[in-house]
Scaffold this active site. Structure first.
Site, PDB file in Angstrom:
ATOM      1  N   GLU A 185      -6.754   4.407   7.827  1.00 18.79           N
ATOM      2  CA  GLU A 185      -6.587   5.845   7.568  1.00 18.79           C
ATOM      3  C   GLU A 185      -7.839   6.444   6.940  1.00 18.79           C
ATOM      4  OE1 GLU A 185      -2.863   5.471   5.482  1.00 18.79           O
ATOM      5  OE2 GLU A 185      -1.931   4.838   7.349  1.00 18.79           O
ATOM      6  N   ASN A 204       0.863  -1.182   0.000  1.00 20.79           N
ATOM      7  CA  ASN A 204       0.000   0.000   0.000  1.00 20.79           C
ATOM      8  C   ASN A 204       0.901   1.234   0.000  1.00 20.79           C
ATOM      9  OD1 ASN A 204      -1.800   2.064   0.509  1.00 20.79           O
ATOM     10  ND2 ASN A 204      -2.214   1.463   2.636  1.00 20.79           N
ATOM     11  N   TRP A 205       0.953   1.889  -1.150  1.00 17.18           N
ATOM     12  CA  TRP A 205       1.849   3.046  -1.262  1.00 17.18           C
ATOM     13  C   TRP A 205       1.266   4.305  -0.622  1.00 17.18           C
ATOM     14  CZ3 TRP A 205       4.240   3.100  -6.925  1.00 17.18           C
ATOM     15  CH2 TRP A 205       5.214   2.100  -6.997  1.00 17.18           C
ATOM     16  N   LYS A 206      -0.003   4.269  -0.235  1.00 19.79           N
ATOM     17  CA  LYS A 206      -0.669   5.453   0.340  1.00 19.79           C
ATOM     18  C   LYS A 206      -0.483   6.662  -0.588  1.00 19.79           C
ATOM     19  CE  LYS A 206       0.314   3.420   4.800  1.00 19.79           C
ATOM     20  NZ  LYS A 206       0.240   3.538   6.228  1.00 19.79           N
ATOM     21  N   GLU A 209      -5.346  -5.372  10.511  1.00 21.29           N
ATOM     22  CA  GLU A 209      -4.338  -4.344  10.705  1.00 21.29           C
ATOM     23  C   GLU A 209      -4.556  -3.647  12.042  1.00 21.29           C
ATOM     24  OE1 GLU A 209      -2.461  -3.110   6.778  1.00 21.29           O
ATOM     25  OE2 GLU A 209      -4.122  -1.754   7.112  1.00 21.29           O
ATOM     26  N   GLY A 254       2.768  -1.175   4.188  1.00 22.09           N
ATOM     27  CA  GLY A 254       2.907   0.228   3.819  1.00 22.09           C
ATOM     28  C   GLY A 254       4.364   0.573   3.560  1.00 22.09           C
ATOM     29  N   GLY A 311       2.574   1.869  10.554  1.00 23.71           N
ATOM     30  CA  GLY A 311       3.510   2.981  10.398  1.00 23.71           C
ATOM     31  C   GLY A 311       4.265   3.336  11.661  1.00 23.71           C
ATOM     32  N   HIS A 353      -9.392   0.977   4.764  1.00 23.10           N
ATOM     33  CA  HIS A 353      -8.118   1.111   5.494  1.00 23.10           C
ATOM     34  C   HIS A 353      -8.328   2.009   6.715  1.00 23.10           C
ATOM     35  CE1 HIS A 353      -3.979   2.317   6.374  1.00 23.10           C
ATOM     36  NE2 HIS A 353      -3.617   1.212   5.755  1.00 23.10           N
ATOM     37  N   SER A 358       3.494  -2.632  10.166  1.00 25.42           N
ATOM     38  CA  SER A 358       4.962  -2.686  10.299  1.00 25.42           C
ATOM     39  C   SER A 358       5.553  -4.044   9.919  1.00 25.42           C
ATOM     40  CB  SER A 358       5.381  -2.272  11.714  1.00 25.42           C
ATOM     41  OG  SER A 358       4.966  -0.938  11.982  1.00 25.42           O
TER      42      SER A 358
HETATM   43  C1  PEP Z   1      -0.651  -0.085   5.921  1.00 22.80           C
HETATM   44  O1  PEP Z   1      -0.620   1.064   5.502  1.00 22.80           O
HETATM   45  O2  PEP Z   1      -1.615  -0.804   5.636  1.00 22.80           O
HETATM   46  C2  PEP Z   1       0.462  -0.567   6.733  1.00 22.80           C
HETATM   47  C3  PEP Z   1       0.360  -1.757   7.274  1.00 22.80           C
HETATM   48  O3  PEP Z   1       1.529   0.284   6.884  1.00 22.80           O
HETATM   49  P1  PEP Z   1       2.959  -0.093   7.539  1.00 22.80           P
HETATM   50  O4  PEP Z   1       3.412  -1.388   6.901  1.00 22.80           O
HETATM   51  O5  PEP Z   1       3.842   1.052   7.188  1.00 22.80           O
HETATM   52  O6  PEP Z   1       2.758  -0.262   8.994  1.00 22.80           O
END
Ligand code: PEP
Length: 259
Positions: A100, A9-11, A168, A234, A174, A98, A213
């Site tokens: 976010e 997921n590049w956001k 998640e 991410g 993050g 998600h 993470s």
């Molecule tokens: C995500 O954005 O879904 C995510 C899991 O981010 P990260 O891997 O950076 O924690």
């Protein structure tokens, strides 16, 4: 364990030149990998890049996904993108719900269900995110939160092996603080149990990804858990070398199961 999925997921990251450079590098790395077909590698860039990247993704043997989609097929919804528009670009997947989106854009279980149904209706594979906040975990409410989110998804009557779920924990996204494999597996097993109870044996085929993470350093131990079918990643999906390491870990896990 099902066929592992390693979904990036590049956001809201990457300009055209950066994205093309990423895929050029990734294609060099995947060029001589023989068992890439044992996993599903997916990158979900910003929607602005989906059209541009279709050839580059094919060369790197990776599928593309969107990060969201609206529930209406078209109309006066400024700033939104319909599932058909995503499908029209040859894209196979879309992330839905998600944390976010839930946190910053008022996404609810109800709107998540509407988006999931619309994505399925258009022939996309939704990657639907659920997870608890840190306050929930600290207060011992993790199980209740997850049960409520899964119940809501089941109420849509559209859960099937065409849907991918992503657990998640919001506190792990993050932050560099991944859930331990045991913490993640406990929740994945809870989700799996609910799905089987509601849908029967076919629910063993629904992939449940872990996100929060995940990195080259912890991916192998997380994927070793029986109910973790891959990752939604991410930060570590933004660097070709890290993302490639995650793909390699997915392949290693797939080959272990096949033996
Ligand atoms: C995500 O954005 O879904 C995510 C899991 O981010 P990260 O891997 O950076 O924690």
């Amino acid at each position: 364990m099902n066929k592992p999925m390693i979904a990036g997921n590049w956001k809201m990251n990457m300009l055209q030149s950066e994205a093309m450079a990423f895929f050029k590098d990734l294609a060099e790395k995947t060029k001589n990998v023989t068992h890439l077909d044992t996993i599903d590698g997916v990158i979900c860039p910003p929607a602005t890049l989906l059209g541009l990247l279709s050839d580059a993704a094919r060369t790197a043997k990776i599928e593309l996904g969107a990060q969201n989609c609206h529930w209406e097929p078209k109309g006066a919804f400024t700033g939104e993108i319909s599932p058909a528009m995503i499908k029209d670009l040859g894209v196979k997947y879309t992330i839905i719900g998600h944390s976010e989106r839930r946190q910053y854009f008022a996404e609810t279980d109800e709107s998540v269900n509407k988006r999931m149904l619309a994505a399925l209706g258009a022939g996309l594979v939704p990657i639907v995110c659920i997870g608890e906040y840190l306050e929930d975990r600290k207060a011992g409410r993790t199980q209740a939160v997850i049960q409520s989110q899964v119940k809501s998804l089941l109420s849509s009557q559209s859960m099937s092996p065409h849907v991918v779920l992503a657990y998640e924990p919001v506190w792990a996204i993050g932050t560099g603080l991944a859930a331990t494999p045991a913490q993640a597996e406990e929740v994945h097993a809870l989700i799996r149990g609910m799905l089987i109870e509601a849908l029967g044996a076919s629910a063993t085929k629904i992939r449940i990804l872990y996100g929060g993470s995940m990195s080259p350093g912890n991916v192998a131990e997380l994927l070793a858990m029986p109910n973790i079918d891959g990752g939604l990643i991410g930060g570590a999906s933004l660097k070709p070398a890290d993302y490639f390491s995650l793909l390699e870990a997915g392949i290693a896990r797939a080959l272990t199961i096949a033996r």
